[in-house]
Motif scaffolding. Sequence first.
Motif, mmCIF file in Angstrom:
data_model
loop_
_atom_site.group_PDB
_atom_site.id
_atom_site.type_symbol
_atom_site.label_atom_id
_atom_site.label_comp_id
_atom_site.label_asym_id
_atom_site.label_seq_id
_atom_site.Cartn_x
_atom_site.Cartn_y
_atom_site.Cartn_z
ATOM 1 N N LEU A 1 -0.355 6.182 -2.390
ATOM 2 C CA LEU A 1 0.574 6.841 -3.314
ATOM 3 C C LEU A 1 0.662 8.339 -3.055
ATOM 4 O O LEU A 1 1.757 8.911 -3.029
ATOM 5 C CB LEU A 1 0.168 6.581 -4.768
ATOM 6 C CG LEU A 1 0.347 5.151 -5.258
ATOM 7 C CD1 LEU A 1 -0.244 4.992 -6.657
ATOM 8 C CD2 LEU A 1 1.807 4.745 -5.228
ATOM 9 N N SER A 2 -0.479 8.967 -2.830
ATOM 10 C CA SER A 2 -0.463 10.419 -2.610
ATOM 11 C C SER A 2 0.285 10.786 -1.332
ATOM 12 O O SER A 2 1.045 11.748 -1.303
ATOM 13 C CB SER A 2 -1.888 10.985 -2.579
ATOM 14 O OG SER A 2 -2.568 10.621 -1.402
ATOM 15 N N ARG A 3 0.104 10.005 -0.282
ATOM 16 C CA ARG A 3 0.790 10.296 0.981
ATOM 17 C C ARG A 3 2.284 9.994 0.887
ATOM 18 O O ARG A 3 3.100 10.730 1.432
ATOM 19 C CB ARG A 3 0.174 9.505 2.140
ATOM 20 C CG ARG A 3 -1.304 9.795 2.386
ATOM 21 C CD ARG A 3 -1.579 11.217 2.819
ATOM 22 N NE ARG A 3 -1.761 12.099 1.668
ATOM 23 C CZ ARG A 3 -1.890 13.404 1.723
ATOM 24 N NH1 ARG A 3 -1.875 14.044 2.855
ATOM 25 N NH2 ARG A 3 -2.041 14.134 0.631
ATOM 26 N N MET A 4 2.660 8.909 0.215
ATOM 27 C CA MET A 4 4.084 8.592 0.056
ATOM 28 C C MET A 4 4.791 9.691 -0.738
ATOM 29 O O MET A 4 5.894 10.102 -0.375
ATOM 30 C CB MET A 4 4.270 7.243 -0.642
ATOM 31 C CG MET A 4 4.104 6.049 0.266
ATOM 32 S SD MET A 4 5.270 6.012 1.648
ATOM 33 C CE MET A 4 6.809 5.718 0.796
ATOM 34 N N ILE A 5 4.145 10.159 -1.797
ATOM 35 C CA ILE A 5 4.755 11.214 -2.612
ATOM 36 C C ILE A 5 4.865 12.504 -1.804
ATOM 37 O O ILE A 5 5.934 13.107 -1.710
ATOM 38 C CB ILE A 5 3.943 11.447 -3.907
ATOM 39 C CG1 ILE A 5 4.024 10.223 -4.820
ATOM 40 C CG2 ILE A 5 4.429 12.704 -4.629
ATOM 41 C CD1 ILE A 5 3.017 10.234 -5.964
ATOM 42 N N ASN B 1 -2.931 6.627 6.243
ATOM 43 C CA ASN B 1 -3.697 5.560 5.608
ATOM 44 C C ASN B 1 -4.751 4.986 6.550
ATOM 45 O O ASN B 1 -5.878 4.723 6.133
ATOM 46 C CB ASN B 1 -2.765 4.465 5.082
ATOM 47 C CG ASN B 1 -2.185 4.838 3.743
ATOM 48 O OD1 ASN B 1 -2.719 4.465 2.712
ATOM 49 N ND2 ASN B 1 -1.113 5.598 3.745
ATOM 50 N N LEU B 2 -4.397 4.808 7.822
ATOM 51 C CA LEU B 2 -5.385 4.340 8.783
ATOM 52 C C LEU B 2 -6.498 5.377 8.956
ATOM 53 O O LEU B 2 -7.681 5.032 8.995
ATOM 54 C CB LEU B 2 -4.723 4.030 10.134
ATOM 55 C CG LEU B 2 -5.642 3.485 11.222
ATOM 56 C CD1 LEU B 2 -6.364 2.219 10.761
ATOM 57 C CD2 LEU B 2 -4.863 3.208 12.489
ATOM 58 N N ILE C 1 -10.600 4.963 8.274
ATOM 59 C CA ILE C 1 -11.635 5.374 9.230
ATOM 60 C C ILE C 1 -12.600 6.357 8.572
ATOM 61 O O ILE C 1 -13.825 6.216 8.678
ATOM 62 C CB ILE C 1 -10.997 5.981 10.493
ATOM 63 C CG1 ILE C 1 -10.238 4.897 11.263
ATOM 64 C CG2 ILE C 1 -12.046 6.666 11.375
ATOM 65 C CD1 ILE C 1 -9.324 5.426 12.362
ATOM 66 N N THR C 2 -12.058 7.337 7.881
ATOM 67 C CA THR C 2 -12.893 8.342 7.216
ATOM 68 C C THR C 2 -13.796 7.700 6.176
ATOM 69 O O THR C 2 -14.986 8.008 6.098
ATOM 70 C CB THR C 2 -12.019 9.423 6.555
ATOM 71 O OG1 THR C 2 -11.220 10.022 7.572
ATOM 72 C CG2 THR C 2 -12.861 10.486 5.884
ATOM 73 N N TYR C 3 -13.228 6.819 5.371
ATOM 74 C CA TYR C 3 -14.011 6.145 4.327
ATOM 75 C C TYR C 3 -15.167 5.365 4.956
ATOM 76 O O TYR C 3 -16.304 5.453 4.499
ATOM 77 C CB TYR C 3 -13.101 5.211 3.520
ATOM 78 C CG TYR C 3 -13.772 4.575 2.335
ATOM 79 C CD1 TYR C 3 -13.748 5.186 1.094
ATOM 80 C CD2 TYR C 3 -14.438 3.351 2.452
ATOM 81 C CE1 TYR C 3 -14.363 4.602 -0.010
ATOM 82 C CE2 TYR C 3 -15.057 2.759 1.373
ATOM 83 C CZ TYR C 3 -15.014 3.393 0.140
ATOM 84 O OH TYR C 3 -15.636 2.816 -0.943
ATOM 85 N N GLY D 1 -0.923 12.212 11.592
ATOM 86 C CA GLY D 1 -1.251 11.608 10.302
ATOM 87 C C GLY D 1 -2.616 10.947 10.327
ATOM 88 O O GLY D 1 -3.395 11.064 9.379
ATOM 89 N N LEU D 2 -2.918 10.270 11.425
ATOM 90 C CA LEU D 2 -4.214 9.614 11.588
ATOM 91 C C LEU D 2 -5.360 10.627 11.530
ATOM 92 O O LEU D 2 -6.398 10.377 10.924
ATOM 93 C CB LEU D 2 -4.237 8.872 12.926
ATOM 94 C CG LEU D 2 -5.537 8.175 13.308
ATOM 95 C CD1 LEU D 2 -5.687 6.888 12.505
ATOM 96 C CD2 LEU D 2 -5.541 7.869 14.795
ATOM 97 N N SER D 3 -5.162 11.783 12.131
ATOM 98 C CA SER D 3 -6.244 12.768 12.208
ATOM 99 C C SER D 3 -6.426 13.575 10.924
ATOM 100 O O SER D 3 -7.505 14.098 10.677
ATOM 101 C CB SER D 3 -6.007 13.718 13.385
ATOM 102 O OG SER D 3 -4.863 14.530 13.146
#
Length: 161
Positions: A138-142, A63-64, A68-70, A26-28
């Motif tokens: 929200l997008s990841r939870m959905i 989310n983490l 990092i990406t942002y 998920g992190l990657s």
Amino acid sequence: MDFEIFKDVGLNLVKEYGYLGIFLIGLSEPIFQPIPTEIFIISGVLLGLDWKLVLIVSTLGCNLGAIITYCLATKYGEKLALRLFDEEKLKKGEKFLKKWGVMGVIVVSFTPIPFEIICWVCGMFNMPFEKYMVAVFLSRMIKHGLAVLPFVLPIKNYLPF
């Protein structure tokens, strides 16, 4: 690009490390990983991991990774993104983001546009961080919730797997 290597590494991470493996995948994903996390979420649940914990660790990892990406995209911007992605994909991502704004981050979860591209574009073009993170969460939870849904519903006894 050979996607098989990402798939094999991801499946081995889930098999060997369980929740930590799903967290790392998920992190990657928002940074560079081209295979959707949902494939590994389903694998983890099929291997016997608790769907609730899988949903939590995958969403936290993504989310983490999005944070990092942002930060990387804000600081190093286009120069770094062009080393990871071709210019045409970035331009498509920018066009999409300008058209849809925050809703674009949510919508992209259900399109063929790679999630990592939209995360890089959000940072490069300075989308407000708070709005970006709400949209990512929200997008990841959905999306991750939909991946575990068949294992939660009473129909799970009728699934072929």
